[in-house]
Write a protein that holds these residues in place. Structure first.
Motif, PDB file in Angstrom:
ATOM      1  N   ASP A 299      -3.599  -7.759  12.476  1.00  0.00           N
ATOM      2  CA  ASP A 299      -4.658  -7.416  11.531  1.00  0.00           C
ATOM      3  C   ASP A 299      -5.127  -8.620  10.741  1.00  0.00           C
ATOM      4  OD1 ASP A 299      -2.299  -7.742  10.272  1.00  0.00           O
ATOM      5  OD2 ASP A 299      -2.453  -5.969   8.976  1.00  0.00           O
ATOM      6  N   ILE A 300      -4.655  -9.848  11.192  1.00  0.00           N
ATOM      7  CA  ILE A 300      -5.139 -11.065  10.549  1.00  0.00           C
ATOM      8  C   ILE A 300      -5.963 -11.823  11.581  1.00  0.00           C
ATOM      9  CG2 ILE A 300      -4.522 -13.261   9.475  1.00  0.00           C
ATOM     10  CD1 ILE A 300      -1.974 -11.983   8.525  1.00  0.00           C
ATOM     11  N   VAL A 301      -7.213 -11.987  11.369  1.00  0.00           N
ATOM     12  CA  VAL A 301      -8.104 -12.692  12.284  1.00  0.00           C
ATOM     13  C   VAL A 301      -8.756 -13.833  11.529  1.00  0.00           C
ATOM     14  CG1 VAL A 301     -10.134 -12.547  13.756  1.00  0.00           C
ATOM     15  CG2 VAL A 301      -8.558 -10.600  13.591  1.00  0.00           C
ATOM     16  N   GLN A 302      -8.667 -15.055  12.121  1.00  0.00           N
ATOM     17  CA  GLN A 302      -9.299 -16.208  11.487  1.00  0.00           C
ATOM     18  C   GLN A 302     -10.277 -16.810  12.481  1.00  0.00           C
ATOM     19  OE1 GLN A 302      -6.676 -19.283  10.187  1.00  0.00           O
ATOM     20  NE2 GLN A 302      -8.298 -20.472   9.195  1.00  0.00           N
ATOM     21  N   THR A 303     -11.499 -16.949  12.090  1.00  0.00           N
ATOM     22  CA  THR A 303     -12.537 -17.522  12.941  1.00  0.00           C
ATOM     23  C   THR A 303     -12.729 -18.987  12.580  1.00  0.00           C
ATOM     24  OG1 THR A 303     -13.660 -15.389  13.078  1.00  0.00           O
ATOM     25  CG2 THR A 303     -14.936 -17.367  13.659  1.00  0.00           C
ATOM     26  N   LEU A 304     -12.684 -19.879  13.649  1.00  0.00           N
ATOM     27  CA  LEU A 304     -12.863 -21.309  13.422  1.00  0.00           C
ATOM     28  C   LEU A 304     -14.336 -21.654  13.551  1.00  0.00           C
ATOM     29  CD1 LEU A 304      -9.890 -22.715  15.543  1.00  0.00           C
ATOM     30  CD2 LEU A 304      -9.916 -22.160  13.105  1.00  0.00           C
ATOM     31  N   ASP A 305     -14.793 -22.494  12.636  1.00  0.00           N
ATOM     32  CA  ASP A 305     -16.172 -22.946  12.772  1.00  0.00           C
ATOM     33  C   ASP A 305     -16.242 -24.047  13.835  1.00  0.00           C
ATOM     34  OD1 ASP A 305     -15.282 -25.312  11.622  1.00  0.00           O
ATOM     35  OD2 ASP A 305     -15.942 -24.731   9.601  1.00  0.00           O
ATOM     36  N   THR A 306     -17.439 -24.542  14.103  1.00  0.00           N
ATOM     37  CA  THR A 306     -17.640 -25.519  15.177  1.00  0.00           C
ATOM     38  C   THR A 306     -16.826 -26.780  14.961  1.00  0.00           C
ATOM     39  OG1 THR A 306     -19.883 -24.681  15.538  1.00  0.00           O
ATOM     40  CG2 THR A 306     -19.375 -26.866  16.419  1.00  0.00           C
ATOM     41  N   ALA A 307     -16.803 -27.267  13.734  1.00  0.00           N
ATOM     42  CA  ALA A 307     -16.049 -28.483  13.435  1.00  0.00           C
ATOM     43  C   ALA A 307     -14.562 -28.270  13.662  1.00  0.00           C
ATOM     44  CB  ALA A 307     -16.325 -28.924  12.000  1.00  0.00           C
ATOM     45  N   GLN A 308     -14.059 -27.093  13.239  1.00  0.00           N
ATOM     46  CA  GLN A 308     -12.638 -26.806  13.428  1.00  0.00           C
ATOM     47  C   GLN A 308     -12.299 -26.679  14.919  1.00  0.00           C
ATOM     48  OE1 GLN A 308     -12.623 -23.317  10.929  1.00  0.00           O
ATOM     49  NE2 GLN A 308     -11.471 -24.372   9.297  1.00  0.00           N
ATOM     50  N   GLN A 309     -13.204 -26.060  15.690  1.00  0.00           N
ATOM     51  CA  GLN A 309     -12.981 -25.965  17.132  1.00  0.00           C
ATOM     52  C   GLN A 309     -12.890 -27.353  17.754  1.00  0.00           C
ATOM     53  OE1 GLN A 309     -15.876 -23.459  19.031  1.00  0.00           O
ATOM     54  NE2 GLN A 309     -15.658 -21.822  17.506  1.00  0.00           N
TER      55      GLN A 309
ATOM     56  N   GLY B 242     -21.185 -27.012  35.681  1.00  0.00           N
ATOM     57  CA  GLY B 242     -21.560 -26.427  34.405  1.00  0.00           C
ATOM     58  C   GLY B 242     -20.748 -27.045  33.281  1.00  0.00           C
ATOM     59  N   ASN B 243     -20.890 -26.479  32.033  1.00  0.00           N
ATOM     60  CA  ASN B 243     -20.140 -27.041  30.909  1.00  0.00           C
ATOM     61  C   ASN B 243     -18.695 -26.567  30.957  1.00  0.00           C
ATOM     62  OD1 ASN B 243     -19.973 -24.451  29.707  1.00  0.00           O
ATOM     63  ND2 ASN B 243     -21.979 -24.747  28.743  1.00  0.00           N
ATOM     64  N   MET B 244     -17.886 -27.069  29.997  1.00  0.00           N
ATOM     65  CA  MET B 244     -16.446 -26.844  30.049  1.00  0.00           C
ATOM     66  C   MET B 244     -15.987 -25.632  29.248  1.00  0.00           C
ATOM     67  SD  MET B 244     -15.794 -29.252  32.056  1.00  0.00           S
ATOM     68  CE  MET B 244     -14.015 -29.191  32.077  1.00  0.00           C
TER      69      MET B 244
ATOM     70  N   PRO C 260     -11.305 -31.539  26.669  1.00  0.00           N
ATOM     71  CA  PRO C 260     -12.634 -32.137  26.576  1.00  0.00           C
ATOM     72  C   PRO C 260     -13.523 -31.313  25.657  1.00  0.00           C
ATOM     73  CG  PRO C 260     -12.407 -30.969  28.654  1.00  0.00           C
ATOM     74  CD  PRO C 260     -11.055 -30.969  28.013  1.00  0.00           C
ATOM     75  N   PRO C 261     -14.522 -31.935  25.065  1.00  0.00           N
ATOM     76  CA  PRO C 261     -15.436 -31.185  24.196  1.00  0.00           C
ATOM     77  C   PRO C 261     -16.257 -30.186  25.008  1.00  0.00           C
ATOM     78  CG  PRO C 261     -16.244 -33.406  24.572  1.00  0.00           C
ATOM     79  CD  PRO C 261     -14.859 -33.367  25.138  1.00  0.00           C
ATOM     80  N   ALA C 262     -16.732 -29.140  24.323  1.00  0.00           N
ATOM     81  CA  ALA C 262     -17.513 -28.108  25.003  1.00  0.00           C
ATOM     82  C   ALA C 262     -18.816 -28.653  25.562  1.00  0.00           C
ATOM     83  CB  ALA C 262     -17.795 -26.957  24.042  1.00  0.00           C
ATOM     84  N   THR C 263     -19.258 -29.795  25.024  1.00  0.00           N
ATOM     85  CA  THR C 263     -20.509 -30.383  25.513  1.00  0.00           C
ATOM     86  C   THR C 263     -20.318 -31.133  26.831  1.00  0.00           C
ATOM     87  OG1 THR C 263     -20.059 -32.328  24.150  1.00  0.00           O
ATOM     88  CG2 THR C 263     -21.463 -30.619  23.203  1.00  0.00           C
ATOM     89  N   ARG C 264     -19.060 -31.383  27.227  1.00  0.00           N
ATOM     90  CA  ARG C 264     -18.794 -32.060  28.499  1.00  0.00           C
ATOM     91  C   ARG C 264     -19.140 -31.112  29.645  1.00  0.00           C
ATOM     92  NH1 ARG C 264     -14.913 -35.888  29.090  1.00  0.00           N
ATOM     93  NH2 ARG C 264     -15.573 -36.486  26.995  1.00  0.00           N
TER      94      ARG C 264
ATOM     95  N   VAL D  81      -9.532 -28.866  16.983  1.00  0.00           N
ATOM     96  CA  VAL D  81      -8.464 -28.300  17.810  1.00  0.00           C
ATOM     97  C   VAL D  81      -8.506 -28.902  19.214  1.00  0.00           C
ATOM     98  CG1 VAL D  81      -7.609 -26.189  18.887  1.00  0.00           C
ATOM     99  CG2 VAL D  81      -8.317 -26.169  16.486  1.00  0.00           C
ATOM    100  N   ARG D  82      -9.701 -29.018  19.805  1.00  0.00           N
ATOM    101  CA  ARG D  82      -9.825 -29.601  21.144  1.00  0.00           C
ATOM    102  C   ARG D  82      -9.295 -31.031  21.165  1.00  0.00           C
ATOM    103  NH1 ARG D  82     -13.042 -27.221  24.949  1.00  0.00           N
ATOM    104  NH2 ARG D  82     -14.106 -25.307  24.342  1.00  0.00           N
ATOM    105  N   THR D  83      -9.632 -31.783  20.114  1.00  0.00           N
ATOM    106  CA  THR D  83      -9.156 -33.163  20.044  1.00  0.00           C
ATOM    107  C   THR D  83      -7.643 -33.198  19.925  1.00  0.00           C
ATOM    108  OG1 THR D  83     -11.228 -33.860  19.004  1.00  0.00           O
ATOM    109  CG2 THR D  83      -9.332 -35.322  18.755  1.00  0.00           C
ATOM    110  N   ALA D  84      -7.093 -32.295  19.119  1.00  0.00           N
ATOM    111  CA  ALA D  84      -5.651 -32.281  18.886  1.00  0.00           C
ATOM    112  C   ALA D  84      -4.867 -31.969  20.154  1.00  0.00           C
ATOM    113  CB  ALA D  84      -5.317 -31.270  17.788  1.00  0.00           C
ATOM    114  N   ILE D  85      -5.400 -31.100  21.009  1.00  0.00           N
ATOM    115  CA  ILE D  85      -4.662 -30.719  22.226  1.00  0.00           C
ATOM    116  C   ILE D  85      -5.118 -31.508  23.455  1.00  0.00           C
ATOM    117  CG2 ILE D  85      -4.274 -28.392  21.340  1.00  0.00           C
ATOM    118  CD1 ILE D  85      -6.468 -27.398  23.195  1.00  0.00           C
ATOM    119  N   GLY D  86      -6.041 -32.464  23.272  1.00  0.00           N
ATOM    120  CA  GLY D  86      -6.491 -33.300  24.384  1.00  0.00           C
ATOM    121  C   GLY D  86      -7.469 -32.626  25.315  1.00  0.00           C
TER     122      GLY D  86
END
Length: 222
Positions: free
Chosen positions: A19-29, A57-59, A39-43, A32-37
């Motif tokens: 019952d706890i849901v947290q939505t990440l904004d674009t910067a946070q996403q 297509g995109n990633m 590729p960015p969604a724009t790749r 997270v991608r950078t932290a786990i290695g």
């Protein structure tokens, strides 16, 4: 609204709160991608026109690449046999091989062991009755009688290969078919010898060449 805490029993079962849901904004996403290695969604994966590939297509999701165009057509020939690949209209391909007709022989016509070889079949000997024709691996030519007579009469000059000469011979006896040097011959008739320089080339005896006698000779080389 207050959240209901997990009971001790739920904690022992390892249950997580749903019952706890947290939505990440674009910067946070992106963080997270950078932290786990990741590729960015724009790749993206792209395929160029006429590259033989399609898809990509995109990633943001799993992507697939497939053979396209002539690459796919060639792939589809697998198991179709051996030969040369020929491109047809509309990115279609077929296998072809060489064939030979009458009068020809061929080797490696499908190209499996190297370049194909097509050869002219061994011709049949020309005779007076020869005709212009072909068989499975040979051929023959007609000998036009009128053209042959014209060649003898008008195109073989004096002292040329193929010309005839009645001449007196000086040297050891020569039998029919034997050859001598023109230096041993002098043009003659039945009652005289023409004075002059040596006759050039090699000549074949068409009679009986006795020393000091005259007979017919055929020039065979210069």
């Amino acid at each position: 609204m207050a959240l209901n805490p997990l009971s001790a029993r739920d904690k022992q079962k390892g249950l997580l709160r749903t019952d706890i849901v947290q939505t990440l904004d674009t910067a946070q996403q992106a963080n997270v991608r950078t932290a786990i290695g990741a590729p960015p969604a724009t790749r993206s994966i792209s395929t160029a026109a006429n590259s033989g590939l399609s898809g990509g297509g995109n990633m943001t999701a799993n992507r697939s690449l497939s053979l396209a165009g002539m690459a796919a057509a060639i792939r589809d020939l697998t198991g179709a046999g051996t030969g040369f690949i020929v491109k047809l209209v509309g990115d279609n391909a077929v296998l072809r091989s060489f064939g030979v007709g009458n009068g020809l022989t061929g080797e490696n016509l499908g190209g499996q062991a190297g370049n194909p070889t097509i050869s002219l079949g061994t011709p049949s000997p020309i005779t007076r009755t020869s005709t212009s024709s072909t068989t499975a691996n040979s051929h023959s030519h007609e000998l036009p009688q009128a053209a042959f007579r014209d060649m003898l009469a008008n195109h073989i000059g004096v002292n040329q290969i193929g010309s005839l000469m009645f001449a007196t011979y000086t040297g050891p006896d020569r039998l029919y078919g034997e050859t001598v040097s023109g230096s041993t011959l002098r043009p003659s008739s039945d009652n005289g010898i023409q004075p002059g320089s040596d006759i050039a080339g090699q000549w074949r005896c068409l009679g009986y060449g006795r020393n000091g006698s005259s007979t017919l000779w055929l020039k065979i080389s210069n």
